[in-house]
Design a protein around this motif. Structure first.
Motif, PDB file in Angstrom:
ATOM      1  N   ILE A 104      -5.278  40.600  61.768  1.00  0.00           N
ATOM      2  CA  ILE A 104      -4.227  41.602  61.882  1.00  0.00           C
ATOM      3  C   ILE A 104      -3.691  42.000  60.502  1.00  0.00           C
ATOM      4  O   ILE A 104      -3.276  41.158  59.719  1.00  0.00           O
ATOM      5  N   ARG A 105      -3.757  43.260  60.217  1.00  0.00           N
ATOM      6  CA  ARG A 105      -3.222  43.947  59.033  1.00  0.00           C
ATOM      7  C   ARG A 105      -3.903  43.571  57.714  1.00  0.00           C
ATOM      8  O   ARG A 105      -4.158  44.419  56.868  1.00  0.00           O
ATOM      9  N   MET A 179      -0.083  52.454  58.358  1.00  0.00           N
ATOM     10  CA  MET A 179       0.670  51.223  58.539  1.00  0.00           C
ATOM     11  C   MET A 179       1.814  51.044  57.558  1.00  0.00           C
ATOM     12  O   MET A 179       2.828  50.427  57.878  1.00  0.00           O
ATOM     13  N   ALA A 180       1.684  51.587  56.353  1.00  0.00           N
ATOM     14  CA  ALA A 180       2.752  51.444  55.368  1.00  0.00           C
ATOM     15  C   ALA A 180       3.954  52.322  55.693  1.00  0.00           C
ATOM     16  O   ALA A 180       5.036  52.135  55.118  1.00  0.00           O
ATOM     17  N   LEU A 181       3.790  53.259  56.618  1.00  0.00           N
ATOM     18  CA  LEU A 181       4.856  54.211  56.928  1.00  0.00           C
ATOM     19  C   LEU A 181       5.721  53.773  58.102  1.00  0.00           C
ATOM     20  O   LEU A 181       6.704  54.445  58.431  1.00  0.00           O
ATOM     21  N   PRO A 184       6.230  46.818  60.627  1.00  0.00           N
ATOM     22  CA  PRO A 184       5.075  46.038  61.083  1.00  0.00           C
ATOM     23  C   PRO A 184       4.926  45.982  62.599  1.00  0.00           C
ATOM     24  O   PRO A 184       3.809  45.988  63.114  1.00  0.00           O
ATOM     25  N   ALA A 185       6.045  45.933  63.296  1.00  0.00           N
ATOM     26  CA  ALA A 185       5.981  45.823  64.752  1.00  0.00           C
ATOM     27  C   ALA A 185       5.376  47.057  65.404  1.00  0.00           C
ATOM     28  O   ALA A 185       4.998  47.019  66.573  1.00  0.00           O
ATOM     29  N   LYS A 186       5.263  48.159  64.643  1.00  0.00           N
ATOM     30  CA  LYS A 186       4.743  49.409  65.178  1.00  0.00           C
ATOM     31  C   LYS A 186       3.427  49.824  64.521  1.00  0.00           C
ATOM     32  O   LYS A 186       2.966  50.951  64.701  1.00  0.00           O
ATOM     33  N   ASP A 187       2.811  48.919  63.768  1.00  0.00           N
ATOM     34  CA  ASP A 187       1.603  49.300  63.028  1.00  0.00           C
ATOM     35  C   ASP A 187       0.310  49.031  63.789  1.00  0.00           C
ATOM     36  O   ASP A 187      -0.775  49.053  63.223  1.00  0.00           O
ATOM     37  N   GLN A 190       1.144  45.355  67.832  1.00  0.00           N
ATOM     38  CA  GLN A 190       1.721  45.162  69.157  1.00  0.00           C
ATOM     39  C   GLN A 190       0.669  45.228  70.249  1.00  0.00           C
ATOM     40  O   GLN A 190       0.875  44.763  71.365  1.00  0.00           O
ATOM     41  N   TYR A 191      -0.491  45.801  69.916  1.00  0.00           N
ATOM     42  CA  TYR A 191      -1.604  45.866  70.871  1.00  0.00           C
ATOM     43  C   TYR A 191      -2.566  44.684  70.717  1.00  0.00           C
ATOM     44  O   TYR A 191      -3.486  44.537  71.516  1.00  0.00           O
ATOM     45  N   LEU A 192      -2.364  43.873  69.676  1.00  0.00           N
ATOM     46  CA  LEU A 192      -3.348  42.854  69.320  1.00  0.00           C
ATOM     47  C   LEU A 192      -2.835  41.425  69.426  1.00  0.00           C
ATOM     48  O   LEU A 192      -3.626  40.490  69.408  1.00  0.00           O
ATOM     49  N   THR A 193      -1.529  41.243  69.487  1.00  0.00           N
ATOM     50  CA  THR A 193      -0.980  39.899  69.519  1.00  0.00           C
ATOM     51  C   THR A 193      -1.244  39.232  70.866  1.00  0.00           C
ATOM     52  O   THR A 193      -1.679  39.872  71.826  1.00  0.00           O
TER      53      THR A 193
END
Length: 253
Positions: A104-105, A179-181, A184-187, A190-193
């Motif tokens: 993730i990220r 993702m930088a914009l 983190p919770a919206k990058d 939330q679909y991958l955790t």
């Protein structure tokens, strides 16, 4: 003896993107016909899954209960797009994809370029299955990359449960913002955790079924000790210290 999974960066006339080099993916020299645009994202004639490429010859063998040492090789002029989310998955029918590991990220970023991809002990045996690597880039055009390889799986199991592959930035699927914009919770994480993706069960009879709860805990890709042409930081799952004392924020698959 562990097999090696390599994702190599190929330079293009514009910005270089990513391509899986081991197992040799469909469209590579080892699995023709050759696609000279293999490092391009899906879309524009490259549909999900696998860019529309049909099954080809088996190019690798995976063994249940071992790891694939995933190595990402640097190349001049490569564009990492500030990293992003990566998933490593397997399918027996190319309709249902079970994720083996997720980064993730920090994929291609702080997590470095080396990962150990666990091959579950209960992964189903198959003379032919499809292994895939996917990448949701953090910056730039909103894209989804996917390479597929035909593999043989050696195992004594017939079924396996795990999280379903998450697809994004394609028609009919969620769009993940740069993702930088966003926070983190919206990058896209939330679909991958844990628990965000539906759990499915696949079998070597190619008849996957939905399950209410996972029977196999999702796994986060751990860093490999293999060296690359670029010095990188490696991390382990669940906040263990890296070689440079940085902590990974990768979650489980």
């Amino acid at each position: 003896m562990l097999k090696f999974l390599s994702l190599a960066l190929l330079a293009s006339s514009a910005a270089a993107h990513m391509v899986m080099s081991y197992p040799p993916p469909r469209g590579s020299k080892s699995s023709p016909p050759i696609d000279y645009d293999l490092n391009a994202p899906l879309g524009d004639g490259k549909p999900f899954p696998c860019g529309g490429k049909k099954a080809s010859k088996v190019t690798a063998t995976l063994h249940a209960g071992t790891h694939l040492n995933s190595s990402l090789l640097d190349a001049p002029g490569a564009n990492f797009h500030d990293g992003g989310h990566c998933q490593f998955a397997v399918s027996y029918d190319e309709k249902n994809w079970v994720v083996l590991a997720t980064v993730i990220r920090e994929c291609l970023r702080q997590d470095g370029l080396n990962y150990d991809i666990p091959i579950p002990i209960d992964i189903p045996q198959a003379d032919r299955a499809t292994f895939a690597w996917t990448w949701i880039n953090a910056e730039g055009n909103r894209e989804y990359y996917m390479n597929c390889a035909d593999v043989k799986i050696v195992s004594n199991s017939n079924s396996f449960s795990g999280p379903e592959l998450f697809v994004a930035n394609l028609p009919g699927y969620p769009t993940i913002p740069e993702m930088a914009l966003v926070k983190p919770a919206k990058d896209g994480r939330q679909y991958l955790t844990d628990g965000a993706r539906k759990t499915i069960t696949v079998s070597n009879g190619n008849q996957p079924t939905a399950t209410a709860k996972p029977t196999t805990k999702p796994t986060t890709a751990a860093p490999s000790t293999a060296k690359t042409t670029k010095t990188t930081k490696t991390t382990k799952s669940k906040k263990t210290k890296s070689s440079k004392t940085k902590k990974s924020k990768s979650k489980q698959a």
